[in-house]
Design a protein around this motif. Structure first.
Motif, short mmCIF file in Angstrom:
data_model
loop_
_atom_site.label_atom_id
_atom_site.label_comp_id
_atom_site.label_asym_id
_atom_site.label_seq_id
_atom_site.Cartn_x
_atom_site.Cartn_y
_atom_site.Cartn_z
N ILE A 188 -28.85 -17.18 -8.97
CA ILE A 188 -28.73 -16.68 -7.67
C ILE A 188 -29.72 -15.67 -7.05
O ILE A 188 -30.48 -15.82 -6.39
CB ILE A 188 -27.44 -16.18 -7.07
CG1 ILE A 188 -26.47 -17.27 -6.93
CG2 ILE A 188 -27.50 -15.74 -5.50
CD1 ILE A 188 -24.93 -16.86 -6.67
N LEU A 246 -32.61 -16.17 -4.69
CA LEU A 246 -32.79 -15.34 -3.40
C LEU A 246 -34.16 -14.45 -3.27
O LEU A 246 -34.50 -14.05 -2.48
CB LEU A 246 -31.64 -14.50 -3.44
CG LEU A 246 -30.24 -15.40 -2.94
CD1 LEU A 246 -28.97 -14.42 -2.54
CD2 LEU A 246 -30.41 -16.20 -2.04
N ALA A 249 -29.13 -21.77 -1.21
CA ALA A 249 -28.71 -21.37 -2.40
C ALA A 249 -28.87 -22.72 -3.54
O ALA A 249 -28.34 -23.90 -2.78
CB ALA A 249 -27.02 -20.96 -2.35
#
Lengths: 297, 276
Positions: free
Chosen positions: A277, A281, B119
């Motif tokens: 993640i 991100l 995501a």
């Protein structure tokens, strides 16, 4: 809060408007909170736990999982992580480099013809990735032309399949992510201001200069969406590497899947997911600085 | 200069066709091998439509046909149920986000909606596994891996896509027509039914279509949330690929592909017809 406001020509108060708004969003927001936001916190917590011999969670603080990812003893994990990043970058670059000419090719035609080619881009997305990937196994097997060509060039031993190999995984991933690169690039190219390109041509700019100075800056919003939509899945995929790469060609996706399945190490899987993640991100926030919001269609 | 441009054009076309070949060779291979007489694998042993006919065989005598049909029904049921829930929740969310929230609230809402779209799906699946692990302790047997957990998982990622599409349409529509309706003393409800909903309808249908195809194709979320009795087509193909996919799976995939392609063309015709 109680002073009157005008909302679509209607005289009302802010409080009443917000009450109505809350009523509309309560379903979606509570769904996403229960199944997405709160469990994400749980994921964060669990990644700092241990597990016992049966794979059940032990409630004590530990950095074991993160040590396993970044520790010096875990050369294999670090290698898988770096490998995933490199492969995702290669796949993204290849997809974008193929998607540019495809988008230009589509944008060149008349309106109905453009729709036809765009539909041809979308249709493959409607068959599932698993069967498309399996189909590459058929196409890259020893009997068919690609494998024979590769053998003739000396890349593989004669009579062998092209898979399991990084080449096969890359081909499968590029083919899978190509539509996601073409569509946003096409939207950008469709809105292109051609007068700038003509001006560059009048100034005798080379083809490369025209592309870099007049086309690339204008298509940057589409390009950043294309990169996002190909990079993120390429980072996390495990079907393609599993089917075309075999056990020796693991990516971080395979590693995570293994921990939640046969590996039975949920804390480690949670820690790996967190790392993934953060890695994606990071890319997204970089992209956010350019574009405003995700424009998919 | 002229020659250069022609050369450039030719190169673009060649690259474009190379890209299309990458997209279509696998589909083509699946379609061709669905007519293979052999039960599985690569060896071409002759042309046969046997596998198509077998799909519709009598389930009493042909267990395999029964199994595949069950898998296909599971896939469609999952797609239908999750699309329905996600479309309703996502549309309401998009409408609600349009209200004059304080900036901080709308920023939070926007990022919640964006998460599933950006995501990686495997972390998303991991999060769902965590959610069901916790919820199983609170409410028994509801959150055991099954069709229910699969539907929940699919709805969670589909909401985001529906909301994104409906929201961008809402922004594109702009306030003028609604304001005009209100100036003509339309009540909020009439205004919604007569002005907003008809304008929004194409986006809602588009969002639902996208949600449905995403659900049909999803492998990762299904893989993590499915139970032993809720196998979908992608899962089934994945499970059987180690031993070599049987030809009948190519046949059903081909049928599905044709169905989707035909419905895309029909939908385009319908919308075009509406415009005229």
């Amino acid at each position: 809060m109680t002073e009157p406001t005008v909302w679509y020509g209607q005289l009302t108060t802010r409080r009443r408007l917000l009450a109505r708004g809350s009523l509309l969003i309560v379903g979606g927001v509570s769904w996403l909170s229960v199944f997405l936001l709160l469990p994400s916190l749980a994921l964060l917590v669990v990644s700092f736990l241990k597990r016992d011999a049966d794979g059940a969670l032990l409630w004590e603080l530990s950095f074991e999982s993160f040590e396993r990812i970044f520790g010096s003893a875990s050369g294999e994990n670090a290698r898988i992580l770096i490998r995933s990043i490199v492969l995702a970058l290669v796949v993204t670059t290849a997809s974008v480099m193929l998607a540019y000419p495809m988008a230009f090719f589509i944008a060149r035609g008349s309106r109905s013809r453009r729709f036809f080619w765009l539909a041809l881009i979308i249709v493959p997305l409607c068959t599932n990735l698993v069967i498309r990937t399996f189909s590459w196994k058929l196409l890259l097997s020893a009997q068919l032309l690609p494998a024979k060509l590769a053998a003739w060039l000396g890349w593989i031993d004669p009579g062998r399949d092209v898979y399991p190999s990084w080449t096969a995984v890359t081909i499968g991933l590029v083919a899978a992510s190509l539509p996601f690169a073409v569509v946003p690039l096409y939207t950008s190219i469709d809105r292109l201001d051609w007068s700038l390109v003509e001006a560059a041509q009048d100034l005798y700019a080379s083809r490369l200069r025209i592309f870099l100075a007049a086309i690339l800056p204008q298509t940057l919003p589409g390009l950043s969406v294309a990169v996002l939509l190909t990079y993120v899945p390429a980072m996390s995929v495990f079907v393609v590497s599993d089917m075309l790469g075999g056990a020796k060609h693991w990516l971080i996706g395979n590693l995570i899947q293994h921990q939640f399945g046969p590996g039975r190490n949920i804390p480690y899987g949670a820690a790996l997911s967190l790392v993934l993640i953060v890695l994606t991100l990071g890319g997204v926030s970089l992209y956010r600085r350019n574009g405003r919001s995700v424009e998919i269609l | 200069m002229k020659l250069g441009r022609g050369l450039w054009r030719a190169l673009t076309t060649i690259a474009a066709f190379f890209g299309f070949a990458l997209l279509y060779l696998p589909l083509f291979a699946v379609a061709v091998y669905s007519f293979n007489a052999a039960e599985r694998g690569l060896l071409w042993t002759g042309f046969s439509v046997r596998w198509y006919l077998d799909l519709f065989a009598d389930p009493e005598t042909n267990r395999r046909a029964l199994e595949i049909r069950e898998v296909a029904v599971n896939t469609l049921m999952l797609g239908g149920a999750s699309t329905l829930i996600a479309t309703v929740l996502g549309t309401l969310l998009a409408l609600g986000m349009h209200f004059p929230w304080p900036t901080s609230v709308s920023r939070v809402l926007e990022s919640i909606v964006d998460i599933p779209a950006v995501a990686p799906d495997i972390t998303f699946a991991a999060v769902l596994v965590m959610a069901f692990n916790v919820l199983r302790r609170v409410v028994d047997h509801w959150f055991e891996p099954s069709m229910t957990t699969m539907i929940i998982g699919h709805v969670t990622f589909e909401i985001a896509f529906v909301t994104l599409i409906v929201r961008s349409r809402l922004i594109a529509i702009g306030p003028t027509l609604s304001e005009a309706a209100m100036d003509l003393y339309a009540s909020p409800w009439i205004h919604f039914r007569r002005v907003t909903l008809p304008l929004l309808w194409p986006a809602i249908v588009g969002g639902a279509m996208l949600a449905f195809t995403l659900s049909l194709n999803d492998f990762v979320i299904s893989f993590f949330t499915s139970g032993p009795r809720s196998v979908t087509l992608p899962l089934y193909v994945y499970q059987s690929q180690m031993r070599g996919v049987r030809t009948d799976l190519f046949a059903i995939s081909t049928l599905l592909l044709i169905g989707v392609a035909v419905s895309i063309v029909l939908l385009e015709r319908l919308t075009r017809w509406r415009h005229n």
